[in-house]
Design an enzyme around this catalytic site. Structure first.
Site, PDB file in Angstrom:
ATOM      1  N   THR A  48       0.813  -1.217   0.000  1.00  0.00           N
ATOM      2  CA  THR A  48       0.000   0.000   0.000  1.00  0.00           C
ATOM      3  C   THR A  48       0.837   1.252   0.000  1.00  0.00           C
ATOM      4  O   THR A  48       0.480   2.269  -0.589  1.00  0.00           O
ATOM      5  CB  THR A  48      -0.922   0.004   1.242  1.00  0.00           C
ATOM      6  OG1 THR A  48      -1.836  -1.071   1.109  1.00  0.00           O
ATOM      7  CG2 THR A  48      -1.680   1.300   1.399  1.00  0.00           C
ATOM      8  N   TYR A  62      -7.991   0.652  -3.332  1.00  0.00           N
ATOM      9  CA  TYR A  62      -6.918   1.211  -4.159  1.00  0.00           C
ATOM     10  C   TYR A  62      -6.157   0.031  -4.739  1.00  0.00           C
ATOM     11  O   TYR A  62      -6.396  -1.124  -4.388  1.00  0.00           O
ATOM     12  CB  TYR A  62      -5.971   2.069  -3.299  1.00  0.00           C
ATOM     13  CG  TYR A  62      -5.456   1.300  -2.109  1.00  0.00           C
ATOM     14  CD1 TYR A  62      -6.126   1.362  -0.880  1.00  0.00           C
ATOM     15  CD2 TYR A  62      -4.370   0.440  -2.209  1.00  0.00           C
ATOM     16  CE1 TYR A  62      -5.704   0.607   0.201  1.00  0.00           C
ATOM     17  CE2 TYR A  62      -3.944  -0.321  -1.137  1.00  0.00           C
ATOM     18  CZ  TYR A  62      -4.617  -0.231   0.063  1.00  0.00           C
ATOM     19  OH  TYR A  62      -4.219  -0.992   1.132  1.00  0.00           O
ATOM     20  N   SER A  95       1.891  -7.715  -0.569  1.00  0.00           N
ATOM     21  CA  SER A  95       2.705  -8.654   0.225  1.00  0.00           C
ATOM     22  C   SER A  95       2.002  -9.971   0.531  1.00  0.00           C
ATOM     23  O   SER A  95       2.656 -10.952   0.905  1.00  0.00           O
ATOM     24  CB  SER A  95       3.162  -8.000   1.519  1.00  0.00           C
ATOM     25  OG  SER A  95       2.093  -7.874   2.426  1.00  0.00           O
ATOM     26  N   THR A 128       1.638  -4.387   4.168  1.00  0.00           N
ATOM     27  CA  THR A 128       1.455  -4.626   5.613  1.00  0.00           C
ATOM     28  C   THR A 128       0.942  -6.030   5.905  1.00  0.00           C
ATOM     29  O   THR A 128       1.117  -6.533   6.997  1.00  0.00           O
ATOM     30  CB  THR A 128       0.443  -3.613   6.188  1.00  0.00           C
ATOM     31  OG1 THR A 128      -0.799  -3.761   5.477  1.00  0.00           O
ATOM     32  CG2 THR A 128       0.965  -2.191   6.060  1.00  0.00           C
ATOM     33  N   ASP A 129       0.340  -6.691   4.903  1.00  0.00           N
ATOM     34  CA  ASP A 129      -0.303  -7.984   5.180  1.00  0.00           C
ATOM     35  C   ASP A 129       0.674  -9.020   5.734  1.00  0.00           C
ATOM     36  O   ASP A 129       0.347  -9.723   6.684  1.00  0.00           O
ATOM     37  CB  ASP A 129      -0.963  -8.559   3.915  1.00  0.00           C
ATOM     38  CG  ASP A 129      -2.255  -7.828   3.588  1.00  0.00           C
ATOM     39  OD1 ASP A 129      -2.986  -8.286   2.706  1.00  0.00           O
ATOM     40  OD2 ASP A 129      -2.504  -6.788   4.230  1.00  0.00           O
ATOM     41  N   LYS A 201       0.300  -7.295  12.649  1.00  0.00           N
ATOM     42  CA  LYS A 201      -0.811  -6.465  12.159  1.00  0.00           C
ATOM     43  C   LYS A 201      -2.052  -6.902  12.915  1.00  0.00           C
ATOM     44  O   LYS A 201      -2.542  -8.008  12.743  1.00  0.00           O
ATOM     45  CB  LYS A 201      -0.986  -6.649  10.653  1.00  0.00           C
ATOM     46  CG  LYS A 201      -2.052  -5.739  10.028  1.00  0.00           C
ATOM     47  CD  LYS A 201      -2.054  -5.851   8.516  1.00  0.00           C
ATOM     48  CE  LYS A 201      -3.103  -4.926   7.894  1.00  0.00           C
ATOM     49  NZ  LYS A 201      -3.096  -5.016   6.396  1.00  0.00           N
ATOM     50  N   GLU A 321      -2.516 -27.753  27.889  1.00  0.00           N
ATOM     51  CA  GLU A 321      -3.732 -28.313  27.260  1.00  0.00           C
ATOM     52  C   GLU A 321      -3.501 -29.724  26.729  1.00  0.00           C
ATOM     53  O   GLU A 321      -4.417 -30.521  26.583  1.00  0.00           O
ATOM     54  CB  GLU A 321      -4.160 -27.407  26.089  1.00  0.00           C
ATOM     55  CG  GLU A 321      -4.825 -26.123  26.529  1.00  0.00           C
ATOM     56  CD  GLU A 321      -6.200 -26.361  27.133  1.00  0.00           C
ATOM     57  OE1 GLU A 321      -6.691 -25.472  27.851  1.00  0.00           O
ATOM     58  OE2 GLU A 321      -6.765 -27.447  26.916  1.00  0.00           O
TER      59      GLU A 321
HETATM   60  N1  DAS Z   1      -2.437  -5.894   0.182  1.00  0.00           N
HETATM   61  C1  DAS Z   1      -1.676  -5.244   1.234  1.00  0.00           C
HETATM   62  C2  DAS Z   1      -0.226  -5.659   1.140  1.00  0.00           C
HETATM   63  O1  DAS Z   1       0.396  -5.487   0.099  1.00  0.00           O
HETATM   64  C3  DAS Z   1      -1.730  -3.767   1.147  1.00  0.00           C
HETATM   65  C4  DAS Z   1      -0.972  -3.151   2.280  1.00  0.00           C
HETATM   66  O2  DAS Z   1      -1.577  -2.966   3.325  1.00  0.00           O
HETATM   67  O3  DAS Z   1       0.240  -2.889   2.154  1.00  0.00           O
HETATM   68  O4  DAS Z   1       0.285  -6.132   2.160  1.00  0.00           O
END
Ligand code: DAS
Length: 364
Positions: A48, A62, A95, A128-129, A201, A321
């Site tokens: 992103t 986007y 990602s 970020t994923d 995240k 457990e």
């Molecule tokens: N699809 C997500 C990624 O590329 C977009 C982001 O949050 O960066 O990890």
């Protein structure tokens, strides 16, 4: 009156003469040496932070991975005051599409740059994923104490109140700061400094998306770094893993625990070639009674069974457990399933011994 006057005159003369002699002794102050700026390389992979939306109102709709690295750098002119920068476009992907092969390619590039005496630090712009998997992987395999900082954004640069520019600025400040050395791979998001091991995240639509149950290591505010904690788990130069000796990773699968989860997914993962199964259990890594028999059979067939938890915070206790000693299983400690998968894959490049695997999960 006269006497007082003379006293004042004498004192003034004494002051003047001592001031003059002091000036004579003090050389003209040398111009302050402008401290040389750090040489930072920005490795861009997409996400992103390189995204673009149709309108400023699109903060969540986007296209990721559109803007090239040179435009990312040019978009924050203040970076030039912080460091000498150059960019490399390693990938241009969202990602979620990272693979083990891409992780290894990125790791080898980072390691090569870290060895370059002309490079003081590395910033990696990333989606970020799966940023947390990459940051954990790099902290385990890159042998350096130079700062390596991952950064992403939750909004594309085209959105109102986009967060990418300041996140990138903070990441470069962090990578250029000598105080960041030796702290393992770091993550710069939303003014926080997170450890590459602990960062995850935790929210999927807000700019404060990243955090750690153990808290941030510090913060970057107005171009300055503020530290409050340092990592205690093994990393980078203290790691037994070395990207220069890794060209492939074994397949490891995550099976998500839930009510009525059945046994088919674990069986299918093993059939597909998984060398370890991360059981993302309910609660403290719980395993349904009907699943125990399946996992024990897979263990007997040589598949490693690692108990993690779908619960984001806390940590899985060994022999709580489930009787892990009796079943010859491993617990992932506080690592979430996706990080447990990264560590299990690396550990399996070294050993197939369960006790050794468990030691690795305690230490990293
Ligand atoms: N699809 C997500 C990624 O590329 C977009 C982001 O949050 O960066 O990890």
């Amino acid at each position: 009156m006269f006497k007082i006057d003379r006293w004042i005159h004498a004192a003034a003369a004494l002051l003047l003469s001592s001031a003059l002699s002091a000036c004579a002794q003090t050389p003209a102050a040398a111009p302050a040496q402008a401290t040389a700026k750090a040489n930072i390389v920005v490795l861009a992979t997409g996400g992103t932070i390189a995204g673009a939306g149709a309108s400023a109102a699109n903060s969540a709709t986007y296209q990721a991975a559109k803007v090239p690295v040179d435009k990312l750098i040019a978009g924050v002119p203040e970076l030039a005051e912080v460091a000498n920068l150059r960019g490399e476009q390693v990938f241009q992907i969202a990602s979620e599409s990272f693979t083990n092969e891409k992780l290894i390619t990125l790791g080898k590039r980072v390691a090569a740059l870290a060895k370059d005496p002309g490079v003081d630090g590395i910033v990696i712009t990333h989606g970020t994923d799966t940023l947390e998997e990459t940051s954990f992987f790099l902290t385990l395999v890159v042998r350096t104490d130079k700062p390596i900082v991952l950064v992403g954004s939750m909004r594309p640069g085209t959105a109102m109140s986009a967060d990418g520019a300041l996140n990138l600025y903070d990441a470069v400040v962090l990578a250029a700061d000598k105080s960041s050395r030796g702290k393992g791979v770091l993550v710069a998001m939303n003014d926080d400094i997170l450890s590459g091991r602990d960062a995850s995240k935790r929210i999927n639509i807000k700019t404060n998306a990243f955090g750690s149950q153990w808290g941030a290591l510090g913060s970057v505010v107005e171009g300055k770094t503020y530290w409050f904690r340092a990592p205690v788990k093994r990393h980078t130069n203290d790691s037994e893993f070395d990207i220069e000796k890794i060209d492939a990773l074994p397949m490891v699968s995550i099976v998500y625990g839930s009510g009525e989860m059945g046994t088919a997914l674990a069986e299918a993962a093993a059939k597909a070639g998984a060398k370890a199964i991360i059981h993302a259990g309910t609660g403290n890594g719980s395993v349904p009674d009907y699943e125990v028999a399946t996992l024990r059979k897979l263990r007997a067939d040589g598949v490693q069974i690692i108990r993690s938890a779908r619960v984001p915070d806390g940590f899985v206790l060994r022999n709580s457990e489930q009787p892990d000693d009796k079943y010859d299983w491993v617990v992932a400690h506080d690592l979430n399933p996706q990080k447990a998968k990264i560590l299990a894959a690396l550990a399996l490049t070294k050993t197939g011994d369960t006790k050794e695997l468990q030691r690795i999960f305690w230490q990293y």
